[in-house]
Write a protein that holds these residues in place. Structure first.
Motif, PDB file in Angstrom:
ATOM      1  N   PRO A 161     -62.343  11.655  94.322  1.00 55.72           N
ATOM      2  CA  PRO A 161     -63.411  10.893  93.670  1.00 55.72           C
ATOM      3  C   PRO A 161     -64.376  11.807  92.919  1.00 55.72           C
ATOM      4  CG  PRO A 161     -63.677  10.862  96.057  1.00 55.72           C
ATOM      5  CD  PRO A 161     -62.415  11.578  95.768  1.00 55.72           C
ATOM      6  N   LYS A 162     -64.948  11.268  91.865  1.00 50.72           N
ATOM      7  CA  LYS A 162     -65.933  11.993  91.063  1.00 50.72           C
ATOM      8  C   LYS A 162     -67.320  11.433  91.356  1.00 50.72           C
ATOM      9  CE  LYS A 162     -62.883  13.529  87.634  1.00 50.72           C
ATOM     10  NZ  LYS A 162     -62.665  14.923  87.776  1.00 50.72           N
ATOM     11  N   LYS A 163     -68.330  12.292  91.292  1.00 50.04           N
ATOM     12  CA  LYS A 163     -69.704  11.841  91.495  1.00 50.04           C
ATOM     13  C   LYS A 163     -70.114  10.906  90.362  1.00 50.04           C
ATOM     14  CE  LYS A 163     -72.924  14.334  93.269  1.00 50.04           C
ATOM     15  NZ  LYS A 163     -73.922  15.321  93.627  1.00 50.04           N
ATOM     16  N   HIS A 164     -70.720   9.813  90.727  1.00 45.14           N
ATOM     17  CA  HIS A 164     -71.250   8.853  89.773  1.00 45.14           C
ATOM     18  C   HIS A 164     -72.587   9.388  89.260  1.00 45.14           C
ATOM     19  CE1 HIS A 164     -72.987   5.055  88.344  1.00 45.14           C
ATOM     20  NE2 HIS A 164     -71.742   4.618  88.269  1.00 45.14           N
ATOM     21  N   PRO A 165     -72.977   9.070  88.029  1.00 48.21           N
ATOM     22  CA  PRO A 165     -74.272   9.533  87.525  1.00 48.21           C
ATOM     23  C   PRO A 165     -75.466   9.106  88.397  1.00 48.21           C
ATOM     24  CG  PRO A 165     -72.977   8.596  85.743  1.00 48.21           C
ATOM     25  CD  PRO A 165     -72.217   8.356  87.009  1.00 48.21           C
ATOM     26  N   LEU A 166     -75.316   8.029  89.159  1.00 46.61           N
ATOM     27  CA  LEU A 166     -76.402   7.565  90.023  1.00 46.61           C
ATOM     28  C   LEU A 166     -76.369   8.194  91.415  1.00 46.61           C
ATOM     29  CD1 LEU A 166     -76.501   3.752  89.205  1.00 46.61           C
ATOM     30  CD2 LEU A 166     -78.071   5.528  88.433  1.00 46.61           C
ATOM     31  N   GLU A 207     -83.052   2.239  98.642  1.00 46.45           N
ATOM     32  CA  GLU A 207     -82.003   2.879  97.861  1.00 46.45           C
ATOM     33  C   GLU A 207     -80.864   1.909  97.541  1.00 46.45           C
ATOM     34  OE1 GLU A 207     -82.498   7.526  99.262  1.00 46.45           O
ATOM     35  OE2 GLU A 207     -80.794   6.381 100.003  1.00 46.45           O
ATOM     36  N   ILE A 208     -80.468   1.093  98.490  1.00 49.93           N
ATOM     37  CA  ILE A 208     -79.406   0.109  98.248  1.00 49.93           C
ATOM     38  C   ILE A 208     -79.825  -0.835  97.126  1.00 49.93           C
ATOM     39  CG2 ILE A 208     -78.161  -1.867  99.217  1.00 49.93           C
ATOM     40  CD1 ILE A 208     -78.277  -0.369 101.951  1.00 49.93           C
ATOM     41  N   GLY A 209     -81.029  -1.342  97.198  1.00 49.38           N
ATOM     42  CA  GLY A 209     -81.528  -2.238  96.156  1.00 49.38           C
ATOM     43  C   GLY A 209     -81.566  -1.571  94.796  1.00 49.38           C
ATOM     44  N   GLU A 210     -82.051  -0.352  94.755  1.00 51.20           N
ATOM     45  CA  GLU A 210     -82.147   0.373  93.489  1.00 51.20           C
ATOM     46  C   GLU A 210     -80.763   0.682  92.924  1.00 51.20           C
ATOM     47  OE1 GLU A 210     -83.910   1.830  90.202  1.00 51.20           O
ATOM     48  OE2 GLU A 210     -84.852   0.718  91.824  1.00 51.20           O
ATOM     49  N   ALA A 211     -79.827   1.089  93.769  1.00 50.67           N
ATOM     50  CA  ALA A 211     -78.466   1.377  93.302  1.00 50.67           C
ATOM     51  C   ALA A 211     -77.828   0.135  92.691  1.00 50.67           C
ATOM     52  CB  ALA A 211     -77.612   1.904  94.453  1.00 50.67           C
ATOM     53  N   PHE A 212     -77.944  -1.009  93.366  1.00 49.37           N
ATOM     54  CA  PHE A 212     -77.341  -2.236  92.844  1.00 49.37           C
ATOM     55  C   PHE A 212     -78.060  -2.731  91.595  1.00 49.37           C
ATOM     56  CE2 PHE A 212     -74.953  -2.322  96.744  1.00 49.37           C
ATOM     57  CZ  PHE A 212     -73.770  -2.950  96.372  1.00 49.37           C
ATOM     58  N   ARG A 213     -79.359  -2.456  91.462  1.00 47.95           N
ATOM     59  CA  ARG A 213     -80.075  -2.826  90.234  1.00 47.95           C
ATOM     60  C   ARG A 213     -79.579  -2.007  89.045  1.00 47.95           C
ATOM     61  NH1 ARG A 213     -84.150  -4.095  93.598  1.00 47.95           N
ATOM     62  NH2 ARG A 213     -84.979  -2.014  93.893  1.00 47.95           N
ATOM     63  N   GLN A 214     -79.281  -0.727  89.283  1.00 47.05           N
ATOM     64  CA  GLN A 214     -78.936   0.172  88.180  1.00 47.05           C
ATOM     65  C   GLN A 214     -77.456   0.170  87.814  1.00 47.05           C
ATOM     66  OE1 GLN A 214     -80.475   4.148  88.483  1.00 47.05           O
ATOM     67  NE2 GLN A 214     -82.411   3.439  89.302  1.00 47.05           N
ATOM     68  N   ILE A 215     -76.579   0.001  88.784  1.00 48.98           N
ATOM     69  CA  ILE A 215     -75.137   0.082  88.506  1.00 48.98           C
ATOM     70  C   ILE A 215     -74.746  -0.987  87.495  1.00 48.98           C
ATOM     71  CG2 ILE A 215     -72.875  -0.412  89.550  1.00 48.98           C
ATOM     72  CD1 ILE A 215     -73.704   1.311  91.866  1.00 48.98           C
ATOM     73  N   GLY A 216     -74.001  -0.577  86.517  1.00 48.47           N
ATOM     74  CA  GLY A 216     -73.553  -1.495  85.479  1.00 48.47           C
ATOM     75  C   GLY A 216     -74.528  -1.654  84.333  1.00 48.47           C
ATOM     76  N   THR A 217     -75.728  -1.130  84.484  1.00 48.78           N
ATOM     77  CA  THR A 217     -76.722  -1.252  83.415  1.00 48.78           C
ATOM     78  C   THR A 217     -76.929   0.062  82.684  1.00 48.78           C
ATOM     79  OG1 THR A 217     -78.603  -0.733  84.833  1.00 48.78           O
ATOM     80  CG2 THR A 217     -77.958  -3.048  84.681  1.00 48.78           C
ATOM     81  N   ILE A 218     -76.266   1.124  83.136  1.00 45.42           N
ATOM     82  CA  ILE A 218     -76.470   2.443  82.528  1.00 45.42           C
ATOM     83  C   ILE A 218     -75.299   2.845  81.642  1.00 45.42           C
ATOM     84  CG2 ILE A 218     -77.974   3.232  84.392  1.00 45.42           C
ATOM     85  CD1 ILE A 218     -75.532   4.869  85.425  1.00 45.42           C
TER      86      ILE A 218
END
Length: 103
Positions: A3-8, A46-57
């Motif tokens: 696996p590769k590190k995700h930008p988030l 952190e869970i909330g912030e990750a789900f808010r940002q994923i797919g929007t960047i």
């Protein structure tokens, strides 16, 4: 394939990765194995912030796989974290702060 590190992948209690062969699938792993991935106030935010940002960047995420590191997925709420129950964010801000925990 490794696996590769995700930008988030910048969180304290989460690991976020993806595979090049599955670019639309993002893997979020709860990462508090010593506490059976019990959710404390910081992890909750952190869970909330990750789900808010994923797919929007512009990462192309269409699917999120949520798992836990260690022997179990999640032990529930970390009852030893007083800040979780008082509604005060982990950075010691007041209850009026937007970063406080909403339950």
């Amino acid at each position: 394939e490794k696996p590769k590190k995700h930008p988030l992948d910048t969180f304290t209690h989460l690991s976020i990765t993806y595979h090049e062969s599955l670019p639309h699938v993002t893997h979020i792993k709860l990462n508090r194995p010593r506490k059976r991935n019990a959710i404390n106030a910081l992890m909750w935010r952190e869970i909330g912030e990750a789900f808010r940002q994923i797919g929007t960047i512009g990462d192309g995420t269409r699917c999120v796989l949520l798992s836990g590191s260690g022997k179990g997925f999640c032990g529930g709420i970390d009852i030893t974290d007083e800040k979780f129950f008082s509604g005060i964010s982990p950075d010691n801000s007041s209850d009026d702060d937007e970063s406080s925990i909403d339950m």
